[in-house]
Scaffold this motif. Sequence first.
Motif, PDB file in Angstrom:
ATOM      1  N   THR A  48     -40.221 -18.203 -38.289  1.00 17.12           N
ATOM      2  CA  THR A  48     -38.782 -17.952 -38.100  1.00 17.12           C
ATOM      3  C   THR A  48     -38.337 -16.735 -38.882  1.00 17.12           C
ATOM      4  O   THR A  48     -37.587 -15.879 -38.370  1.00 17.12           O
ATOM      5  CB  THR A  48     -37.962 -19.180 -38.538  1.00 17.12           C
ATOM      6  N   TRP A  49     -38.783 -16.620 -40.137  1.00 17.61           N
ATOM      7  CA  TRP A  49     -38.382 -15.481 -40.966  1.00 17.61           C
ATOM      8  C   TRP A  49     -38.931 -14.160 -40.426  1.00 17.61           C
ATOM      9  O   TRP A  49     -38.230 -13.138 -40.444  1.00 17.61           O
ATOM     10  CB  TRP A  49     -38.854 -15.711 -42.402  1.00 17.61           C
ATOM     11  N   ASP A  88     -38.499  -5.438 -45.101  1.00 18.10           N
ATOM     12  CA  ASP A  88     -37.678  -6.434 -45.785  1.00 18.10           C
ATOM     13  C   ASP A  88     -38.407  -7.029 -46.978  1.00 18.10           C
ATOM     14  O   ASP A  88     -39.638  -7.113 -46.997  1.00 18.10           O
ATOM     15  CB  ASP A  88     -37.319  -7.569 -44.818  1.00 18.10           C
ATOM     16  N   ASN A  97     -41.599 -22.080 -40.888  1.00 15.91           N
ATOM     17  CA  ASN A  97     -40.511 -21.306 -41.490  1.00 15.91           C
ATOM     18  C   ASN A  97     -40.860 -19.825 -41.570  1.00 15.91           C
ATOM     19  O   ASN A  97     -40.007 -18.962 -41.343  1.00 15.91           O
ATOM     20  CB  ASN A  97     -40.196 -21.845 -42.883  1.00 15.91           C
ATOM     21  N   THR A 113     -35.638  -9.056 -35.403  1.00 15.75           N
ATOM     22  CA  THR A 113     -34.297  -9.029 -34.805  1.00 15.75           C
ATOM     23  C   THR A 113     -33.371  -8.102 -35.592  1.00 15.75           C
ATOM     24  O   THR A 113     -32.562  -7.372 -35.016  1.00 15.75           O
ATOM     25  CB  THR A 113     -33.704 -10.456 -34.772  1.00 15.75           C
ATOM     26  N   LYS A 114     -33.514  -8.120 -36.886  1.00 20.36           N
ATOM     27  CA  LYS A 114     -32.692  -7.285 -37.769  1.00 20.36           C
ATOM     28  C   LYS A 114     -32.855  -5.806 -37.446  1.00 20.36           C
ATOM     29  O   LYS A 114     -31.891  -5.042 -37.466  1.00 20.36           O
ATOM     30  CB  LYS A 114     -33.094  -7.580 -39.223  1.00 20.36           C
ATOM     31  N   GLU A 171     -39.573 -13.446 -37.318  1.00 23.46           N
ATOM     32  CA  GLU A 171     -38.787 -13.118 -36.128  1.00 23.46           C
ATOM     33  C   GLU A 171     -37.399 -12.611 -36.511  1.00 23.46           C
ATOM     34  O   GLU A 171     -36.851 -11.723 -35.841  1.00 23.46           O
ATOM     35  CB  GLU A 171     -38.679 -14.344 -35.217  1.00 23.46           C
ATOM     36  N   GLU A 172     -36.825 -13.142 -37.592  1.00 22.97           N
ATOM     37  CA  GLU A 172     -35.530 -12.656 -38.061  1.00 22.97           C
ATOM     38  C   GLU A 172     -35.615 -11.195 -38.512  1.00 22.97           C
ATOM     39  O   GLU A 172     -34.679 -10.407 -38.289  1.00 22.97           O
ATOM     40  CB  GLU A 172     -35.025 -13.531 -39.207  1.00 22.97           C
TER      41      GLU A 172
END
Length: 581
Positions: free
Chosen positions: A182-183, A167, A179, A189-190, A185-186
């Motif tokens: 969180t990013w 990404d 933050n 997940t993606k 981990e996103e």
Amino acid sequence: MELAFHGSTTAMHEHLKRKHVVASDDEVVQSSRTGKKIRLSSMDDFVTKPTTCTPRQADVLTESILNMLVTDMRPLSMVDDQGFKEMIKQFNPDYHDNYLPGRSHFTKLMEKKYDATFEKVKQTLGGVKGFFTLTADVWTSRATEAYLGVSCHFLSEDWKMKSFILDTMPLEERHTGANIVTWMEEVLTKFEILPAKIKAVVHDSGSNMVAAMRLLEEKHGWASIRCAGHTLQLIVNTALKDTTISRALGAARQLVEHFKRSELASTRLKMKQEQMNVKKNTLIQDVSTRWNSTFHMIERLLEQRWPLTATLSDPEVMPRGKHYFDLKPDQWALLEELKQGLAPYTTQQQYTTVSGLPQVVKGLTRAVHQSQLETSSGKSFIASAEKGIKQRWGSICTFSADKENPVILAAALDPRYRKLKFLAPEDVIRVQGTVEVLAVKEANAGTHEHAKVQTDNGSGGTEKTVLDNLLESDTDSQGDNEEAASKEDQDVQVVRSEVQLYFKEATVSKKDDPLKWWSENEGRFPTLSKLAKSFLCIPATSTPSERIFSTAGNICSQKRASLSAEHVEKLTFLAMNNNLV
């Protein structure tokens, strides 16, 4: 019948004139059947017959143009440029007139290609049995938009290092450690990657990244590894902050810049090089973010010292009283020492995985101790470098049973460094014991997985009925337990023998490829090979994530500064994963 061969084409020419009439461009003849005048087709008309384009051929050409645009990082608006259209018209006029799409259509095709490539990457990562390592970094574009770049690395079944760009996430909130967690981990997940599959994250020494990795280590157990290149840059930059060194380097940069800008000075330097029989090399300007560029600048200046001095002595190049570009003798002497002091940092940087890092640190420490610089500034450089190595890499060569050190474990599983000569003998024994424990866990995990597969496939035996349980005696149950325990002990002993054999063998040459060695010896060390794949996939630097930003920088060029963040993300993904495009 006999055939005669002649070097002349006269016979063929006469035959064509009589039997196969070919008219000139403007020749018109009268039809014998209708009496009407018609223009005969010329040979040129046949050869230059307009190329037609079928819909299928048009799709192929459109796909080729799209691949060129995303692979070479060209603007999608390029298809609307006049020069591009003229080129396509020369290649295939029919495609240009009837099929060539515009920018909007190519944008939609790019988005479809992104979706298809994303699924390929996701499917590939889903089939990986081992662990992954991530590299992460934050970057700001020309349009002052921030992005988080994340890349993924793993070893394939055939022991090849594989890398994918996951990404280039646009960031709209503050880049705090929480933050960033969180990013990250996103992103996982993606791509449907379980956090337990991540072995380590390689990152720079930015305070926000360090804070994020500390949180991820506590939450998921990911190892936090700072980029070796960035760490080395900080060590060298700190050592070069000595006042006298800074002045000498400042004067050197001024001198290089003068010859870069002055055509007269550059021309006269070439003449002096030829007169003095010195290599006609150009001067090198260093870059603040690359420690080795300072070494190369100094090295080139010392090589060209006397042609430079002679050129600067020329009144036409440097008017009288303006010799401030020439370095002083003590500055030249200091550059000589800096060349000697910086040399180890340029020769010790060629490594791919983190397994070679302890050996690099050991080599740098040894080189620092062996340096014999005479000037006070040179000694200050050495003292500062030694202090920086201890502060930033001191934990690299220390081992604790309480906390897993992935760098040392990677070195232990690298056949080039398995003797762990950079450690004390007692620490070597502790590392070998830790590898043995991890290998036993790996073997047990494999056994349990195999048993689960057998059960899922219905080959794990029939389920016991209530009557079977009642008829089963205590001795039967005890015998089964003893048999299982005995089998487990045997498996543990096999793993221990495997680990002992591995560490007893001699190390291979440092020039050999450790991945190739494991590919050839996987059968001899089946359990250790699985463990090695978990640690040898960790890169020593975060360069892969920095390459993302180099690509994104080419995409977000000055002419494309208004490109949307979404399209920057998709175009960067396609360009970096072009082997799947």
